[in-house]
Design an enzyme around this catalytic site. Structure first.
Site, PDB file in Angstrom:
ATOM      1  N   LYS A 127       0.861  -1.183   0.000  1.00  0.00           N
ATOM      2  CA  LYS A 127       0.000   0.000   0.000  1.00  0.00           C
ATOM      3  C   LYS A 127       0.892   1.226   0.000  1.00  0.00           C
ATOM      4  O   LYS A 127       2.031   1.174   0.474  1.00  0.00           O
ATOM      5  CB  LYS A 127      -0.902   0.015   1.245  1.00  0.00           C
ATOM      6  N   ASP A 167      -7.048   4.536  -4.626  1.00  0.00           N
ATOM      7  CA  ASP A 167      -7.685   4.356  -3.313  1.00  0.00           C
ATOM      8  C   ASP A 167      -8.323   5.717  -3.002  1.00  0.00           C
ATOM      9  O   ASP A 167      -8.510   6.536  -3.913  1.00  0.00           O
ATOM     10  CB  ASP A 167      -6.648   3.944  -2.243  1.00  0.00           C
TER      11      ASP A 167
HETATM   12  P1  NDP Z   1     -12.996   7.928  -2.844  1.00  0.00           P
HETATM   13  O1  NDP Z   1     -11.931   8.914  -2.565  1.00  0.00           O
HETATM   14  O2  NDP Z   1     -13.510   7.781  -4.219  1.00  0.00           O
HETATM   15  O3  NDP Z   1     -14.245   8.180  -1.889  1.00  0.00           O
HETATM   16  C1  NDP Z   1     -14.114   8.146  -0.506  1.00  0.00           C
HETATM   17  C2  NDP Z   1     -15.453   8.517   0.107  1.00  0.00           C
HETATM   18  O4  NDP Z   1     -15.396   8.324   1.510  1.00  0.00           O
HETATM   19  C3  NDP Z   1     -15.812   9.961  -0.118  1.00  0.00           C
HETATM   20  O5  NDP Z   1     -17.197  10.113  -0.143  1.00  0.00           O
HETATM   21  C4  NDP Z   1     -15.194  10.618   1.117  1.00  0.00           C
HETATM   22  O6  NDP Z   1     -15.794  11.857   1.468  1.00  0.00           O
HETATM   23  C5  NDP Z   1     -15.496   9.586   2.182  1.00  0.00           C
HETATM   24  N1  NDP Z   1     -14.476   9.676   3.245  1.00  0.00           N
HETATM   25  C6  NDP Z   1     -13.132   9.569   3.093  1.00  0.00           C
HETATM   26  N2  NDP Z   1     -12.521   9.742   4.261  1.00  0.00           N
HETATM   27  C7  NDP Z   1     -13.497   9.961   5.158  1.00  0.00           C
HETATM   28  C8  NDP Z   1     -13.504  10.218   6.545  1.00  0.00           C
HETATM   29  N3  NDP Z   1     -12.351  10.284   7.246  1.00  0.00           N
HETATM   30  N4  NDP Z   1     -14.700  10.365   7.155  1.00  0.00           N
HETATM   31  C9  NDP Z   1     -15.853  10.290   6.442  1.00  0.00           C
HETATM   32  N5  NDP Z   1     -15.906  10.069   5.121  1.00  0.00           N
HETATM   33  C10 NDP Z   1     -14.747   9.902   4.498  1.00  0.00           C
HETATM   34  O7  NDP Z   1     -12.409   6.529  -2.316  1.00  0.00           O
HETATM   35  P2  NDP Z   1     -12.899   5.054  -2.644  1.00  0.00           P
HETATM   36  O8  NDP Z   1     -14.365   5.032  -2.875  1.00  0.00           O
HETATM   37  O9  NDP Z   1     -11.990   4.512  -3.675  1.00  0.00           O
HETATM   38  O10 NDP Z   1     -12.534   4.304  -1.272  1.00  0.00           O
HETATM   39  C11 NDP Z   1     -13.465   4.161  -0.203  1.00  0.00           C
HETATM   40  C12 NDP Z   1     -13.034   3.026   0.686  1.00  0.00           C
HETATM   41  O11 NDP Z   1     -12.983   1.813  -0.071  1.00  0.00           O
HETATM   42  C13 NDP Z   1     -11.640   3.161   1.323  1.00  0.00           C
HETATM   43  O12 NDP Z   1     -11.639   2.564   2.593  1.00  0.00           O
HETATM   44  C14 NDP Z   1     -10.767   2.358   0.380  1.00  0.00           C
HETATM   45  O13 NDP Z   1      -9.576   1.901   1.025  1.00  0.00           O
HETATM   46  C15 NDP Z   1     -11.699   1.212   0.061  1.00  0.00           C
HETATM   47  N6  NDP Z   1     -11.377   0.476  -1.155  1.00  0.00           N
HETATM   48  C16 NDP Z   1     -11.313   1.088  -2.357  1.00  0.00           C
HETATM   49  C17 NDP Z   1     -11.033   0.358  -3.499  1.00  0.00           C
HETATM   50  C18 NDP Z   1     -11.062   0.960  -4.850  1.00  0.00           C
HETATM   51  O14 NDP Z   1     -10.972   0.203  -5.831  1.00  0.00           O
HETATM   52  N7  NDP Z   1     -11.227   2.255  -5.021  1.00  0.00           N
HETATM   53  C19 NDP Z   1     -10.711  -1.076  -3.412  1.00  0.00           C
HETATM   54  C20 NDP Z   1     -10.897  -1.647  -2.094  1.00  0.00           C
HETATM   55  C21 NDP Z   1     -11.182  -0.873  -1.027  1.00  0.00           C
HETATM   56  P3  NDP Z   1     -15.010  13.234   1.121  1.00  0.00           P
HETATM   57  O15 NDP Z   1     -15.153  13.409  -0.347  1.00  0.00           O
HETATM   58  O16 NDP Z   1     -15.728  14.260   1.924  1.00  0.00           O
HETATM   59  O17 NDP Z   1     -13.589  13.026   1.562  1.00  0.00           O
END
Ligand code: NDP
Length: 446
Positions: A127, A167
């Site tokens: 990571k 991510d």
């Molecule tokens: P994005 O950046 O596309 O979206 C993240 C979302 O979560 C946004 O809506 C963001 O809100 C919110 N968020 C992030 N940090 C926080 C926080 N501290 N508190 C509340 N809301 C938060 O990321 P992904 O959708 O790609 O990733 C989301 C999750 O899925 C993560 O845990 C990631 O590790 C996991 N994941 C992702 C994969 C992928 O293929 N993308 C694969 C496997 C797991 P805001 O815009 O306000 O920050």
């Protein structure tokens, strides 16, 4: 945990990684479910597999200087933790978020080892990331940051060595800038990153993969327990890549998604979320989720993230970030009739929350199994790049579906074999661990 050997290794992990609670939490959760394996497999203990698996093979920490639009120098910190390469080249995303520090990257890298193993594809665990916040930055600033980040990282990655991906905070735009810089520095057009744009080696269905895969896994878990998405009310946190495509697939499978969130607050639309509007707001305009209510007067917006778990639902899919459901929120979910939690985000449930799920006999799909569709499809992108060929959307989606069904089967059968039927968390940890452990043992003390 009663096993003395595991307790001792965990003590060492705590001493070696002070101030990194997320990493300790991830290791503890895995260890708690490995006790029966350790008792059955003294050969793995003798080979030092457990002692070795908790220590990253390599940790890279670097300065990322870049110039903002005002001409001022900014400095961020870059990380790449190459945790385990027993079953394939290192593979895992890059997180760009102000909360990033070594403990977050280490927990994510550790989880990635088992997740990648579960996909059945040949990928090791890693990571990376930075405390850079892309939110509110211009395209030029994001590009200069990404170029600077890759100017250091390029010497540590490669198509057969370490293949990063997206991510939180790293989407198609950031991957594009990083890929461009890698190509320029290395003078090589190879599949060094996944999540690339479709015009330069990206895979169809990679954008959808984590969210779709989460729903395929959940659907399989529901079916195995005599249920389905049909007619169920679903609450999904986040509104990023994973949340958006989980909403799309859950809806296609007959569920009604009524809530989404971002780090400022959540929306509740009892008529069902209008996903086209969310995609426009989040993917095109990069706006906040609260803008949704401006065009949907029947929907409500509430400040703060935690309240989303007070909305009554049948199925909850946390898709935002780590530790977003604590014991209190889990208890409210259970009290309101929620019977299934499947994790799109990495480690979104605290240990207290997980205890509540088990105490209430809820179905629980842990992240390393339920959200493995993203990295699985990244693995398929690597295969297509190596073949210099691309599969259709339908071909990739069908392979993703098969992989998620097989991951569920692997978790289910390991949970039964080790005397914990229905505990898919234990099943995922055990099935993911065993493949890596056998490979580590076979390759000797390295
Ligand atoms: P994005 O950046 O596309 O979206 C993240 C979302 O979560 C946004 O809506 C963001 O809100 C919110 N968020 C992030 N940090 C926080 C926080 N501290 N508190 C509340 N809301 C938060 O990321 P992904 O959708 O790609 O990733 C989301 C999750 O899925 C993560 O845990 C990631 O590790 C996991 N994941 C992702 C994969 C992928 O293929 N993308 C694969 C496997 C797991 P805001 O815009 O306000 O920050």
């Amino acid at each position: 945990m009663k096993n003395e050997y595991l307790i001792n290794v965990l003590e060492t992990v705590k001493k070696r990684n002070p101030g990194e609670p997320e990493f300790i939490q991830a290791v503890t959760e895995v260890f708690e479910t490995l006790e029966p394996v350790i008792e059955k497999r003294p050969d793995l203990v003798a080979a030092g597999v457990i002692d070795r698996i908790v220590e990253p093979e390599r940790q890279i920490l670097f300065r990322v200087p870049w110039v903002d639009d005002q001409g001022k120098v900014q400095v961020n910190r870059g990380f790449r933790i190459q945790f385990n390469s027993a079953i394939g080249p290192y593979k895992g995303g890059i997180r760009l978020h102000p909360s990033v520090y070594s403990g977050i990257i280490k927990f994510l890298g550790f989880e990635q080892i088992f997740k990648n193993s579960l996909t059945s594809l040949p990928m090791g665990g890693a990571k990376g990331g930075s405390d850079f916040d892309p939110k509110g930055k211009s395209d030029g600033e994001v590009m200069r940051f990404c170029q600077s980040f890759m100017t250091e990282l390029y010497r540590h990655v490669g198509a057969d060595c370490d293949v990063p991906a997206g991510d939180i905070g790293t989407g198609a735009r950031e991957i594009g800038y990083m890929f461009g810089q890698y190509k320029r520095l290395q003078n090589e057009f190879t599949g060094v990153l996944t999540g690339k744009g479709l015009t330069y080696g990206g895979s169809l269905a990679r954008t959808q993969a984590t969210g779709y895969g989460l729903c395929y896994f959940t659907d399989e878990m529901l079916k195995a327990n005599g249920k389905s998405f049909e007619g169920q009310t679903v609450v999904i946190s986040g509104s990023g890549n994973v949340a958006i495509y989980a909403t799309e697939k859950a809806t296609q499978l007959g569920g009604k998604v009524v809530a989404l969130s971002d780090s400022n607050g959540y929306i509740y639309d009892k008529d069902g979320i209008d996903l086209a509007c969310v995609k426009q707001l989040k993917e095109v305009e990069r706006k906040r989720i609260k803008e949704y209510v401006a065009t949907h007067p029947n929907a409500e917006y509430h400040e703060g993230c935690k309240g989303i778990w007070t909305i009554p639902c049948d199925i909850a899919l946390p898709c935002a970030t780590q530790n977003e459901i604590d014991g209190e929120s889990a208890a409210i979910l259970a009290k309101n009739g929620c019977y299934c939690v499947a994790e799109g985000a990495n480690m979104p449930s605290t240990p207290d929350a997980i205890n509540v799920y088990f105490a209430n006999n809820m179905l629980y799909g842990p992240a390393k199994a339920a959200n493995a569709g993203g990295v699985a499809t990244s693995g398929l992108e690597m295969s297509q790049n190596s073949m210099r060929y691309s599969w259709t959307f339908e071909e990739v989606d069908a392979k993703l579906h098969d992989i998620m069904v097989n991951i569920f089967k692997a978790c289910d059968s390991a949970s039964k074999e080790y005397g914990m039927p229905g505990n898919y968390m234990a099943g995922a940890n055990i099935a993911g661990f065993l493949k890596v452990a056998e490979a580590m043992k076979a390759q000797g003390c390295v």
